[in-house]
Design a protein around this motif. Structure first.
Motif, short mmCIF file in Angstrom:
data_model
loop_
_atom_site.label_atom_id
_atom_site.label_comp_id
_atom_site.label_asym_id
_atom_site.label_seq_id
_atom_site.Cartn_x
_atom_site.Cartn_y
_atom_site.Cartn_z
N PRO A 53 11.64 43.52 33.42
CA PRO A 53 11.57 42.36 32.20
C PRO A 53 12.70 42.92 31.43
CG PRO A 53 9.07 42.76 32.81
CD PRO A 53 9.91 43.87 33.52
N LEU A 54 12.84 44.07 31.19
CA LEU A 54 14.04 44.89 30.34
C LEU A 54 15.05 44.46 31.04
CD1 LEU A 54 14.87 46.29 27.75
CD2 LEU A 54 14.31 48.18 29.01
N ALA A 55 15.44 44.72 32.30
CA ALA A 55 16.60 44.34 32.81
C ALA A 55 17.03 43.08 33.19
CB ALA A 55 16.50 45.35 34.29
N PHE A 56 16.14 42.42 33.58
CA PHE A 56 16.56 40.95 33.66
C PHE A 56 16.37 39.86 32.45
CE2 PHE A 56 15.79 42.65 37.67
CZ PHE A 56 17.06 41.72 38.51
N THR A 57 16.25 40.52 31.10
CA THR A 57 16.11 39.68 29.90
C THR A 57 17.04 40.23 29.00
OG1 THR A 57 14.37 40.71 29.24
CG2 THR A 57 13.90 38.54 30.45
N GLY A 58 18.32 39.53 28.61
CA GLY A 58 18.92 39.85 27.65
C GLY A 58 20.32 40.34 28.36
N ARG A 59 21.54 40.04 27.31
CA ARG A 59 22.80 40.56 28.00
C ARG A 59 23.03 42.16 27.56
NH1 ARG A 59 25.43 37.76 24.48
NH2 ARG A 59 27.56 38.08 25.24
N LEU A 60 24.15 42.46 28.22
CA LEU A 60 24.32 43.86 28.05
C LEU A 60 24.79 44.05 26.48
CD1 LEU A 60 25.40 46.62 28.86
CD2 LEU A 60 27.70 45.69 29.29
N GLN A 61 25.30 43.21 25.87
CA GLN A 61 25.59 43.07 24.29
C GLN A 61 24.15 43.43 23.65
OE1 GLN A 61 28.47 43.02 22.46
NE2 GLN A 61 26.99 43.79 20.86
N THR A 62 23.29 42.54 23.77
CA THR A 62 21.97 42.55 23.37
C THR A 62 21.22 43.72 23.57
OG1 THR A 62 21.83 40.26 23.72
CG2 THR A 62 19.72 41.56 23.07
N ILE A 63 21.33 44.65 24.65
CA ILE A 63 20.87 45.73 24.96
C ILE A 63 21.38 47.06 24.06
CG2 ILE A 63 20.23 47.46 26.78
CD1 ILE A 63 19.84 45.14 28.65
N LEU A 64 22.59 46.87 23.99
CA LEU A 64 23.56 47.77 23.39
C LEU A 64 23.23 47.65 21.89
CD1 LEU A 64 27.01 47.66 25.13
CD2 LEU A 64 25.48 49.42 24.89
N SER A 65 23.08 46.37 21.17
CA SER A 65 22.94 46.25 19.97
C SER A 65 21.51 46.61 19.52
CB SER A 65 23.26 44.99 19.58
OG SER A 65 24.47 44.59 19.78
N GLY A 66 20.57 46.47 20.58
CA GLY A 66 19.10 46.93 20.27
C GLY A 66 19.01 48.43 20.21
N LEU A 67 19.81 49.12 21.01
CA LEU A 67 19.76 50.85 21.11
C LEU A 67 20.43 51.18 19.90
CD1 LEU A 67 20.34 51.20 24.97
CD2 LEU A 67 18.58 51.78 23.75
N GLN A 68 21.37 50.56 19.43
CA GLN A 68 22.34 50.90 18.18
C GLN A 68 21.26 50.99 17.11
OE1 GLN A 68 26.11 49.14 18.21
NE2 GLN A 68 27.03 51.31 18.40
N LYS A 69 20.56 49.73 17.12
CA LYS A 69 19.80 49.58 15.79
C LYS A 69 18.78 50.57 15.80
CE LYS A 69 20.46 44.73 16.08
NZ LYS A 69 19.89 43.36 16.63
N LEU A 70 18.33 51.36 16.97
CA LEU A 70 17.41 52.46 16.64
C LEU A 70 18.17 53.98 16.38
CD1 LEU A 70 15.40 51.79 20.08
CD2 LEU A 70 14.84 51.08 17.95
N ILE A 98 23.59 58.48 24.41
CA ILE A 98 22.17 58.15 24.73
C ILE A 98 22.15 56.53 25.16
CG2 ILE A 98 19.79 57.89 24.31
CD1 ILE A 98 19.99 60.60 23.13
N TYR A 99 22.51 55.86 24.13
CA TYR A 99 22.41 54.51 23.93
C TYR A 99 23.39 53.71 25.17
CZ TYR A 99 26.11 53.38 20.72
OH TYR A 99 27.52 53.25 20.07
N LEU A 100 24.44 54.27 25.13
CA LEU A 100 25.51 53.50 26.27
C LEU A 100 25.15 53.78 27.53
CD1 LEU A 100 28.01 51.91 26.64
CD2 LEU A 100 29.57 54.34 26.55
N PRO A 101 24.67 55.05 28.02
CA PRO A 101 24.45 55.42 29.31
C PRO A 101 23.08 54.48 29.69
CG PRO A 101 24.99 57.20 28.52
CD PRO A 101 24.91 56.35 27.36
N SER A 102 22.10 54.65 28.57
CA SER A 102 20.81 53.70 28.80
C SER A 102 21.29 52.22 29.05
CB SER A 102 19.91 53.80 27.69
OG SER A 102 19.77 55.60 27.47
#
Length: 257
Positions: A114-131, A137-141
């Motif tokens: 579900p994490l891989a197939f929902t959300g675009r790359l930008q969304t995942i990057l932004s979410g990791l940055q918000k943490l 860590i967040y870019l390779p993740s």
């Protein structure tokens, strides 16, 4: 990324904050390692499977489970062969000793898809940055997470190209023609995987994300009411698994002795 990666618009997972989905994956990884009770593992697997069904991508789910079951069958088969030459090792290959590790693998599969197939790359990057995670860590993740659907699409394209050219790839042909299978299937997959990783890294750079960027942090969206309810549900499931671990301790260690 490609349109084929777009999640099902009817999936309720699209309305969950990406940070909550990351929390689910992190909690599952911790609990699957910390919990050894079979009953508690059943709870974690059942809960994560319901979560996976909300993705509403039955074909992806079926293919992923078939691949995992094939890997399990191969591991059990090789384990049986080893037990023939080393009978002492075969004594530890009980159903209880193998069940918990396999349940752990399926549980992690249920929360990663579900994490891989929902959300675009930008969304995942932004979410990791918000943490407030470090760039290393967040870019390779994010690249690893988005690599999963991209690689699955590469497999589909290579498979279809082989069918067009008249090649049939199945377990029988893989067994009797290993060199041909390597040349036609695994070698293209290797090069596609390398190209995909480069494309994902370049996509992140083109979005203006680098080690000194603060993109994604300025407009950090707050959690909704549903997000807080899901976090509460995660806590309750983890607490229930801990209680089951206490009242139903696992029998696998005893079986392995």
């Amino acid at each position: 990324m490609r349109a084929s990666f777009a999640s099902n618009p009817t999936s309720p997972l699209n309305r969950i904050d990406v940070r909550v989905k990351m929390l689910i994956a992190a909690a599952a990884s911790i609990m699957t390692v910390a919990i050894s009770s079979e009953v508690a593992q059943y709870l974690l697997f059942a809960s994560s499977f319901v979560y996976l069904l909300l993705l509403k991508r039955p074909k992806i789910i079926a293919v992923s489970y078939c691949v995992c079951i094939l890997m399990i069958a191969l591991s059990v088969g090789f384990g049986y062969l080893i037990s023939i030459w080393f009978p002492a090792m075969g004594k530890s290959m009980s159903l209880a000793s193998m069940l918990v590790p396999f349940l752990r693998g399926f549980t992690m599969l249920n929360v990663v898809l579900p994490l891989a197939f929902t959300g675009r790359l930008q969304t995942i990057l932004s979410g990791l940055q918000k943490l407030r995670l470090p760039f290393v860590i967040y870019l390779p993740s994010a690249v690893i997470i988005r690599f999963i659907p991209t690689f699955m699409n590469d497999i589909r394209q290579i498979w279809e190209s082989l069918k067009i050219r008249g090649y049939k790839i199945n377990p029988w042909t893989c067994t009797i023609h290993p060199l041909q299978t390597t040349r036609l299937l695994f070698t293209p997959l290797l090069f596609r995987a390398l190209k995909t990783s480069d494309e994902l890294g370049i996509a992140a750079e083109l979005k203006g994300l680098n080690s000194g960027s603060s993109a994604g942090r300025a407009n950090a969206a707050s959690f909704s009411r549903n997000d807080y309810l899901i976090i509460l549900l995660i806590v309750l499931i983890c607490a229930a698994a801990a209680v089951l671990q206490f009242y139903f301790p696992n029998s696998a260690p005893a079986a392995m002795k």
